[in-house]
Scaffold this active site. Structure first.
Site, short mmCIF file in Angstrom:
data_model
loop_
_atom_site.label_atom_id
_atom_site.label_comp_id
_atom_site.label_asym_id
_atom_site.label_seq_id
_atom_site.Cartn_x
_atom_site.Cartn_y
_atom_site.Cartn_z
N ASP A 36 0.83 -1.23 0.08
CA ASP A 36 0.03 0.01 0.09
C ASP A 36 0.87 1.21 0.02
O ASP A 36 1.93 1.13 0.54
CB ASP A 36 -1.03 -0.15 1.25
CG ASP A 36 -1.68 1.16 1.26
OD1 ASP A 36 -2.64 1.23 0.36
OD2 ASP A 36 -1.63 1.92 2.41
N GLU B 293 1.18 -0.67 -5.13
CA GLU B 293 0.15 0.45 -5.45
C GLU B 293 0.86 1.95 -5.44
O GLU B 293 1.26 2.45 -4.55
CB GLU B 293 -0.88 0.52 -4.17
CG GLU B 293 -1.86 1.37 -4.58
CD GLU B 293 -2.44 2.28 -3.08
OE1 GLU B 293 -3.35 3.03 -3.65
OE2 GLU B 293 -2.03 2.44 -2.18
#
Length: 727
Positions: free
Chosen positions: A407, A460
């Site tokens: 993330d 990401e």
């Protein structure tokens, strides 16, 4: 300060220097600190033979005694009598060497963090007939003045079990009789002796929920895995495999049928209900939003505290292992969201762990995240880097996860991420790249792929940072894949436009192919696109009810034809009309209606075709196997493309009509003469489409078109995507 005062105030830094058994000239001295005891005697552990009674020091809980003719290698217990009962315990302060063992090798390899630190269940071979069952505690708190283990085994009394500080900054203690299931925390005093909030174990393997947030001693060696067939077979080249990922928030995929209950489905219930659904829908992988323990439901797991502990909201760690195991036994891979970018300030967590910035950058210009009001790890500190790399390895080793979706990578890479001028510190070259984070990510990726070649890492990353999914030896970050955020934003912006205006935005739907092969991309329609006022996926579509559904179906078809692995968030596949709400379930009741059943059937069909047709997945990252047939028809908003299997034998034509105007006998250039069979039509009545008549098979003629030597003519339904396969 006197020893008894240090112990009473939980300020003893080196208890092994004073407590336990010490050889003196001609005798053996025993010093024991036992709060609440009236009488304490020393007995030989195995035989129970009485060694001697200790003398209680005046006005103190300190007991001392010296005895002659005591065995040099005596392993002893303490017989304790208080005002209520009599019991026997093994003195932890006779095991100094065994306690120190935790930190001898911890800095040699990252996996030693979870193999040595935290609460480790051990059987000590101390030279007697049977091993001694103990839990060894080890925690890093280099600037603390005192640390104690507190738990339900010592009435949460910080004076009972002071830990020993080592030269490396770790605090250690072996406590016999503490076993799996016992709850504990660390009581820490800062450098000035001031008490801090009780801390959960940074390497704790299981944690309780609010209000205690206590860590729980856990045995990782009891679960018996049954996924050997999957683990053996899962060595194939991921880049040439179909990968259709179902992104799931475990707390809101489905709630229990008992409406009066506010609980979640357990890991076992999710295995029973989610896995059959995912298998029926044809997805290859489940990606779960972060499962590392987190205190606040509303963070969805993106503010983790217990990095080594699956959240206990749904069960214990073995229950999560069962979920992964069942996924594997049913042929489904498991990817977890992993959050190494930041952590919250909750008092029981990592923030100012020993009163100083142990885990986070000390300067708020580097150590505080303005978007998420959270702390940023100090990516340049050796112990923090090892902690994070260890955590990545831990999830793959202990829980058999197949991938880590990392993330907020962009926030790690850039020192000025979401900061104004003057709010950040340049690197040594005056730039905005965080060299420390870059090298950490490279190390993490190298470590994961070296030790677990079957696993994958997915970034990401929302910027144009180069070589995110290229090997470190080529100067890349080393990720296996990268989310294609550019495709997601551009294509959603395009499809949200009224069809009459799409001609002016045609470049947005085609631009992704300019850079599509610069990285190993995953095409995501993620949770972030259906929350915080962005609206549900189907609500992004213009037009009336039928046109919204048709736009969604057409868009989904285009997504599956576009190079790149696929990811869809739960609820998208049934055309859920409301934004995702983490406090409630996906609106499964919508499947009572034909529209939503049709959209679900479309995604099921796309997943099936995706796995069946190698041209759609084998060459996702090979530019030789993709070409536009026509990407310039902005006036009619029609796109056509060619996908080839790796050997070139399978040829698939995809054509998308992004207007509600049907187009009969529409000519499309093709590279090869022959018959082209219709294998997918998003306008099919089975998908709640109009059922506009389309030829089942079309034959190419010798008319060159779209710079191709041959061409076919096919009816294009309104707002529809077609797949045609040669032969």
């Amino acid at each position: 300060m006197l020893l008894e005062d240090q112990l009473k105030q939980a300020l003893c830094t080196h208890p092994f220097e004073s407590l336990g058994m010490k050889k003196e000239e001609g005798a053996t001295k025993f010093t024991v600190w036992m709060p609440g005891a009236l009488h304490v005697s020393v007995v030989e552990l195995m035989s129970g033979k009485h060694v001697g009674k200790l003398k209680k020091q005046s006005g103190s809980d300190l007991f001392i005694g010296s005895f002659k003719r005591v065995k040099a290698n005596l392993v002893y217990a303490l017989k304790v009598e208080n005002s209520e009962t009599e019991y026997q315990v093994i003195d932890p302060y006779q095991f100094q060497e065994q306690a120190y063992h935790a930190v001898h090798f911890v800095d040699h390899a990252p996996e030693n963090v979870y193999q040595q630190l935290g609460a480790q269940l051990l059987e000590l071979d101390v030279g007697i007939d049977a091993p001694v069952n103990v839990t060894r505690f080890a925690v890093f708190a280099p600037n603390a003045s005192a640390v104690s283990v507190i738990g339900d085994f010592n009435y949460w009394d910080g004076s009972c079990h002071p830990m020993q500080k080592t030269s490396m900054g770790y605090w250690v203690l072996v406590i016999p009789g503490v076993h799996a299931g016992h709850k504990y925390k660390y009581q820490i005093k800062d450098a000035n002796g001031n008490p801090l909030p009780h801390k959960s174990d940074p390497v704790g393997f299981s944690n309780e929920q609010y209000p205690s947030h206590a860590s729980v001693v856990y045995n990782h060696n009891e679960y018996e895995w049954q996924d050997s067939e999957w683990m053996s077979a899962n060595q194939a080249d991921k880049y040439r495999q179909a990968m259709s990922i179902y992104e799931v928030h475990l707390g809101s995929w489905k709630r229990p049928d008992d409406k009066s209950s506010n609980r979640y489905l357990t890991y076992h219930e999710l295995a029973e209900q989610l896995i059959p659904y995912v298998k029926d829908m044809g997805y290859t992988h489940i990606e779960v939003l972060p499962v590392s323990e987190f205190p606040f439901d509303g963070s969805w797991g993106y503010q983790p505290v217990g990095m080594f502990s699956p959240t206990s909201r749904f069960g214990d760690p073995d229950d999560f292992k069962h979920f992964v195991d069942q996924c594997h036994q049913h042929g489904i891979g498991v990817i977890i969201d992993w959050v190494p970018a930041h952590f919250p300030e909750d008092g029981h967590g990592l923030a100012r762990f020993d009163g100083t910035h142990v885990y986070e950058y000390s300067d708020p210009r580097k150590g505080w995240h303005p978007d998420w009001n959270s702390c940023i790890y100090d990516f340049g500190k050796d112990t923090v880097r090892q902690f994070l790399v260890a955590n990545a390895l831990f999830w793959v080793e202990k829980f058999h996860v197949d991938g880590l979706r990392v993330d907020a990578v962009a926030s790690m890479l850039y020192l000025d991420y979401s900061r104004k001028q003057g709010e950040w510190i340049p690197n040594v070259d005056g730039g905005n790249e965080n060299y420390e984070a870059i090298s950490l990510l490279q190390w993490m990726n190298q470590a994961v792929y070296e030790k677990f070649p079957h696993a994958m890492t997915i970034a990401e990353e929302s910027t144009s940072f180069p070589k995110v999914s290229r090997p470190v030896f080529e100067g890349g970050l080393g990720f296996g894949f990268k989310w294609n955020m550019g495709w997601m934003h551009d294509s959603l912006h395009y499809i949200s436009k009224d069809p009459s205006y799409r001609r002016y935005h045609h470049g947005e739907i085609t631009f992704s192919m300019v850079y599509s092969f610069t990285e190993n991309f995953v095409l995501p329609i993620s949770h972030d696109e259906v929350v915080h006022g962005k609206g549900a996926l189907i609500r992004k579509m213009p037009g009336d009810e039928w046109q919204q559904a048709a736009n969604l179906r057409c868009y989904a078809g285009f997504m599956y034809a576009h190079p790149g692995k696929k990811l869809n968030f739960m609820g998208n596949e049934i055309g859920q009309a409301t934004e995702w709400n983490h406090d409630s379930s996906v609106r499964w009741d919508l499947l009572e209606f034909d529209k939503h059943k049709g959209i679900q059937a479309l995604y099921r069909e796309l997943n099936g075709l995706y796995k069946k047709l190698p041209a759609l997945y084998e060459s996702d990252h090979d530019p030789k196997c993709f070409s536009w047939i026509d990407h310039e028809n902005s006036e009619q908003s029609v796109l056509s493309l060619l996908r080839l299997s790796q050997d070139g034998n399978q040829k698939l034509i995809s054509v998308s009509n992004f207007t509600p105007v049907p187009r009969n006998d529409f000519r499309i250039g093709v590279p090869t003469k022959g018959s082209y069979k219709l294998v997918f039509n998003s306008d099919d009545k089975a998908f709640w489409g109009s059922g506009y008549k389309v030829q089942a098979t079309v034959t190419a003629d010798d008319v060159s078109w779209n710079n191709q030597p041959h061409s076919i003519r096919v009816n294009l339904p309104p707002l529809a995507t077609l797949f045609l396969v040669l032969g």
